[in-house]
Design an enzyme around this catalytic site. Sequence first.
Site, PDB file in Angstrom:
ATOM      1  CB  SER A 264     -15.487   2.942  -0.170  1.00  0.00           C
ATOM      2  OG  SER A 264     -14.063   3.585  -0.181  1.00  0.00           O
ATOM      3  CE  LYS A 265     -14.299  -3.197  -3.269  1.00  0.00           C
ATOM      4  NZ  LYS A 265     -14.616  -4.488  -3.588  1.00  0.00           N
ATOM      5  NE  ARG A 266     -10.975   0.358  -4.978  1.00  0.00           N
ATOM      6  CZ  ARG A 266     -10.751  -1.102  -4.897  1.00  0.00           C
ATOM      7  NH1 ARG A 266      -9.889  -1.450  -4.251  1.00  0.00           N
ATOM      8  NH2 ARG A 266     -11.333  -1.859  -5.907  1.00  0.00           N
ATOM      9  CB  ALA A 267     -12.033   4.112   3.293  1.00  0.00           C
ATOM     10  CG  PHE A 276     -11.527  -5.612   4.269  1.00  0.00           C
ATOM     11  CD1 PHE A 276     -12.660  -6.234   3.675  1.00  0.00           C
ATOM     12  CD2 PHE A 276     -11.084  -4.391   3.733  1.00  0.00           C
ATOM     13  CE1 PHE A 276     -13.295  -5.729   2.681  1.00  0.00           C
ATOM     14  CE2 PHE A 276     -11.830  -3.917   2.503  1.00  0.00           C
ATOM     15  CZ  PHE A 276     -12.834  -4.489   1.978  1.00  0.00           C
TER      16      PHE A 276
END
Length: 516
Positions: A264-267, A276
């Site tokens: 996830s982008k929160r990982a 990113f």
Amino acid sequence: MRPVRLRFAPSPTGPLHIGGVRTALYNYLYARKNQGTFILRIEDTDQGRYVKGAESYIIESLEWLGIEFDESPAKGGDFGPYRQSERKALYQEYTDQLIKSGAAYYAFDSSEELEAMRKKFNEQGVHSPKYDANTRMTMRNSLTMTPEEVIDQLEKGDNVVVRLKLDPGQLVAFSDVVRGEVAFNTSELDDKVLLKGDGMPTYHMANVVDDFLMEISHVVRGEEWLSSTAHHVLLYRALGWEDKMPTFAHLPLILNPTGKGKLSKRAGAKFGFPVFPLSWQAETEEDSFEGFREYGFDADATLNFLAFLGWNPGSKQEIFSREELVGAFSLDGIVKSGARFDIDKAKWFNQQYILQSTAKDLLPRVKSLLENKGVEKNDSFLLRFIELMKERVTLIPDFYEVASYFFSAEFDYDEKTIRKKWKGDNIDDIKQLFSLIETIETWNSETLQNTIKGFIQENGLSFGNILPLVRIATSGTMKGPDVFEMMALLDKADMVKRLRESLVKFDAVKEQASQS
Ligand code: GLU
């Protein structure tokens, strides 16, 4: 054979996740490998989710990685415009065609009505009810209303959408290069909205119309789009374009470093590494992300790492230049199972790239890193410095982080080693050696080595007792390059000062140790 044309079709709804970059990369590699055309199409029809800056972020990320397009909003091309918001009239035209042929219909239900429908069918025991053959005849749409009512509703213009009409109980099958034969039963699918109230198409409609009009030959995209593909196949059929349907390849999921769950982008925040390509600054800390570039990854190493995230060349080779990747890439090499995002592997790739680069290659980046830290050194110093440190760094910022003693005498001492070595007879010998070093006239690594090693041997001392202290005195750490080379690179006055000051420090550490 139809011309090979691939597209990367991101939606500018936020920064491009590393998984999106992988999708772009595989499209790019396949297009290049097959002398095809690679297209950037911006899918910006969901105006509610549009995020300012996202499109330029996408472009900058791909530019950084050298993933170049042949046709794009900026470059133009024969199939433009390449931004869906500029193609609105086209989608309307094809939606009208679908309505006329009976493949699609108007629906006028409000969100409250949709909610009430779900509730009602739920109560009747229907599991997650959807807008489909089971329910649509109870709703307000052009299938249930008279032509006059429909015209009336269209004139009013409230909640007007166009939906694709699915016949229940049909098998929609297509073959996917990665997954093999895939089939969905239309009874499991809903009557997808094709055109929304604001006159904008949904993803499905715009995507299919554009893939057709842009003559896309291969659709390579993330696995999350697999179930939409059934709708797309139905759309191709309804529009009479079935013979122009692209080849589909759905890429495996990228998994968390633990191997469990989708990355996830929160990982990134959770595990302490970037997911990113570039840093993204949002209003809140929670929505801001660090990027591979800013973290210190090399663009080519990142590319190499991403290529292996879901593909393998079928050989043992891991380090590939861009050209080699283009040569080796094939859709057959894409794996089915999820690909674990392993940041250590990314670092390993980066380390290999640094090792393969010459000091001259690395100079501009090291120079700008150091300039940002307020360090100015001439090129000949930096080239020797890079040569010395190259084998000891993983990421470019390490050239400062683990080597700051090259630029400043303000460093911490490895006190553990001092406590172990700064005792007994050593002390007088060390003091003598340090004074001897001060007398060296020709300050180079050879003289330093001869003088220091000569002193140790002549006095019957051990290298293991003396050299660590020379190292600590001049750099503070046991982890460093060849000590003589390092001392030679730094100037004599600086070294002499460090040697003198270290004696005071060594004593202080000893003093402390004896008290505790
Ligand atoms: N706009 C879609 C996305 O954001 C494109 C999916 C596709 O390639 O069809 O990923």
